[in-house]
Design a protein around this motif. Structure first.
Motif, mmCIF file in Angstrom:
data_model
loop_
_atom_site.group_PDB
_atom_site.id
_atom_site.type_symbol
_atom_site.label_atom_id
_atom_site.label_comp_id
_atom_site.label_asym_id
_atom_site.label_seq_id
_atom_site.Cartn_x
_atom_site.Cartn_y
_atom_site.Cartn_z
ATOM 1 N N HIS A 127 128.879 8.322 -25.784
ATOM 2 C CA HIS A 127 127.966 8.493 -27.281
ATOM 3 C C HIS A 127 127.868 9.777 -27.099
ATOM 4 O O HIS A 127 127.549 10.310 -27.857
ATOM 5 C CB HIS A 127 126.982 7.519 -26.535
ATOM 6 C CG HIS A 127 127.218 5.848 -26.689
ATOM 7 N ND1 HIS A 127 127.036 5.355 -25.525
ATOM 8 C CD2 HIS A 127 127.749 5.142 -27.821
ATOM 9 C CE1 HIS A 127 127.302 4.099 -25.611
ATOM 10 N NE2 HIS A 127 127.529 3.837 -27.116
ATOM 11 N N LYS A 128 126.907 10.749 -25.682
ATOM 12 C CA LYS A 128 126.623 11.537 -25.838
ATOM 13 C C LYS A 128 127.314 12.831 -26.190
ATOM 14 O O LYS A 128 127.211 13.723 -27.496
ATOM 15 C CB LYS A 128 125.846 11.898 -24.549
ATOM 16 C CG LYS A 128 125.641 13.352 -24.487
ATOM 17 C CD LYS A 128 124.986 13.401 -22.806
ATOM 18 C CE LYS A 128 124.169 15.065 -22.551
ATOM 19 N NZ LYS A 128 123.541 15.265 -21.411
ATOM 20 N N GLU A 129 128.683 13.118 -26.467
ATOM 21 C CA GLU A 129 129.812 13.496 -26.571
ATOM 22 C C GLU A 129 130.047 13.476 -28.225
ATOM 23 O O GLU A 129 130.051 14.183 -28.575
ATOM 24 C CB GLU A 129 131.158 13.511 -26.076
ATOM 25 C CG GLU A 129 132.253 14.199 -26.196
ATOM 26 C CD GLU A 129 131.581 15.976 -25.591
ATOM 27 O OE1 GLU A 129 131.894 17.137 -26.017
ATOM 28 O OE2 GLU A 129 130.710 15.787 -24.334
ATOM 29 N N LYS A 132 126.998 15.128 -29.929
ATOM 30 C CA LYS A 132 127.178 16.156 -29.616
ATOM 31 C C LYS A 132 128.489 17.656 -30.941
ATOM 32 O O LYS A 132 128.159 18.519 -31.038
ATOM 33 C CB LYS A 132 127.703 17.399 -28.011
ATOM 34 C CG LYS A 132 126.531 16.981 -27.156
ATOM 35 C CD LYS A 132 127.171 16.895 -26.267
ATOM 36 C CE LYS A 132 127.596 17.701 -25.626
ATOM 37 N NZ LYS A 132 127.548 18.355 -24.308
ATOM 38 N N ALA A 164 118.537 6.548 -22.882
ATOM 39 C CA ALA A 164 119.411 7.704 -23.993
ATOM 40 C C ALA A 164 118.181 8.827 -24.250
ATOM 41 O O ALA A 164 118.889 10.538 -24.504
ATOM 42 C CB ALA A 164 118.699 6.981 -25.534
ATOM 43 N N SER A 167 119.234 11.155 -21.434
ATOM 44 C CA SER A 167 120.484 11.808 -22.072
ATOM 45 C C SER A 167 120.862 13.183 -23.023
ATOM 46 O O SER A 167 121.052 14.274 -22.133
ATOM 47 C CB SER A 167 121.417 10.872 -22.154
ATOM 48 O OG SER A 167 121.306 9.872 -21.477
ATOM 49 N N VAL A 168 120.094 13.061 -23.612
ATOM 50 C CA VAL A 168 120.017 13.968 -25.261
ATOM 51 C C VAL A 168 118.489 14.942 -25.099
ATOM 52 O O VAL A 168 118.473 15.828 -26.052
ATOM 53 C CB VAL A 168 120.240 13.252 -26.300
ATOM 54 C CG1 VAL A 168 121.118 12.600 -26.225
ATOM 55 C CG2 VAL A 168 118.213 12.620 -26.873
ATOM 56 N N GLU A 171 119.322 18.537 -25.444
ATOM 57 C CA GLU A 171 120.365 18.991 -26.677
ATOM 58 C C GLU A 171 119.045 19.284 -27.805
ATOM 59 O O GLU A 171 118.717 18.300 -28.237
ATOM 60 C CB GLU A 171 121.321 17.566 -26.825
ATOM 61 C CG GLU A 171 122.077 16.951 -24.958
ATOM 62 C CD GLU A 171 123.037 18.112 -24.949
ATOM 63 O OE1 GLU A 171 123.605 19.074 -25.928
ATOM 64 O OE2 GLU A 171 123.879 18.351 -23.858
#
Length: 290
Positions: A127-129, A132, A164, A167-168, A171
């Protein structure tokens, strides 16, 4: 001159690394870590009188939206409330001082917004990829965590949201969408409200291609502000690819639409499991592959 340029680049990289570490701390699930990170932002950056105001502004451009979204997603106790109030007070003073010396703050907004909904049970590296890659296409990405999925028996909403958020947190241009603003992308009124909330008519919907195929909303007749009128970013996956390393490619396609009512975009484990499809606006007449 070359050495000076290299030194400047190293300083920039080091500054970005430190800011990233602070944001990870701010997004941490442990209150003491989160509180200390905000003390650093408020007291040691914006409250430090030795740091030039223009340098503080560079920090502010990096931090301001992340701070708003990360603080809003935390349950406050009394200590956290006063800790946040003290940090925000330093920031407010900086804003006041900056506006006293300058007519306005030149905060450039990204004109393309991507709305990425899902159950995210849990939010994975895949999901993160995806987020991004969407960001790297020039979008500001907003992750919307579904409240609950009866069919998937998900973990509690707050747990999925915290995962979530952590995780971000560091970012750039990836944020959690406010949980107090419900969005039903099968509703024209809700889509209009989404555009108004993001203050952007150029909103893209990010979803899985399997959802596009199965979603009931696309079988309805298009109407003003319906899901058919949205621009889209689609990451392509087949049922057989679930849980397997399928590799991936990127290409642009025409007018692919989707919604998250099936919740089938939430089972990626790594970036290798993604075939990523970025779609051009819904009103374009042809597809461009790259």
């Amino acid at each position: 001159i070359e050495n000076t340029r290299l030194d400047d680049e190293r300083k920039k990289e080091e500054k970005e690394r430190i800011m990233s570490m602070i944001l990870r701390g701010l997004g941490d699930y442990r209150k003491i870590v989160s509180q200390e990170a905000f003390v650093v932002i408020g007291q040691q950056i914006f409250g430090d009188k030795t740091i030039p105001i223009d340098v503080k502004f560079e920090y502010f451009k990096y931090f301001y939206k992340k701070i708003v979204t990360l603080i809003a997603n935390k349950n406050e106790n009394t200590l956290t409330f006063y800790n946040n109030a003290a940090g925000l007070n330093h920031m407010y003073r900086f804003i006041s001082d900056y506006l006293h010396l300058n007519e306005k703050m030149d905060l450039k907004e990204i004109d393309k917004k991507a709305f990425f909904p899902g159950t995210f049970d849990p939010f994975s590296l895949g999901h993160k990829e995806i987020a991004k890659k969407i960001r790297d296409l020039g979008f500001e990405v907003y992750l919307a965590i579904d409240e609950f999925s009866w069919s998937k028996k998900t973990q509690p909403h707050n747990i999925r949201r915290k995962i979530a958020m952590m995780s971000v947190a560091d970012e750039e241009n990836i944020y959690l969408f406010p949980e107090n603003i419900p969005v039903n992308i099968a509703s024209s009124r809700s889509i209009r409200n989404l555009k108004n909330t993001l203050k952007c008519e150029n909103v893209y919907l990010a979803v899985g291609s399997d959802v596009v195929k199965n979603a009931s909303s696309y079988k309805k007749d298009p109407q003003e502000d319906s899901i058919h009128t949205l621009n889209h970013i689609v990451f392509e996956r087949t049922t057989e690819d679930r849980g397997k390393n399928s590799g991936g490619k990127q290409y642009f396609d025409k007018n692919i639409s989707s919604e998250n009512e099936k919740g089938e975009e939430d089972e990626y484990e790594s970036e290798k499991q993604i075939t990523f499809t970025a779609c051009i606006p819904h009103d374009c007449d042809h597809a461009v592959h790259r």
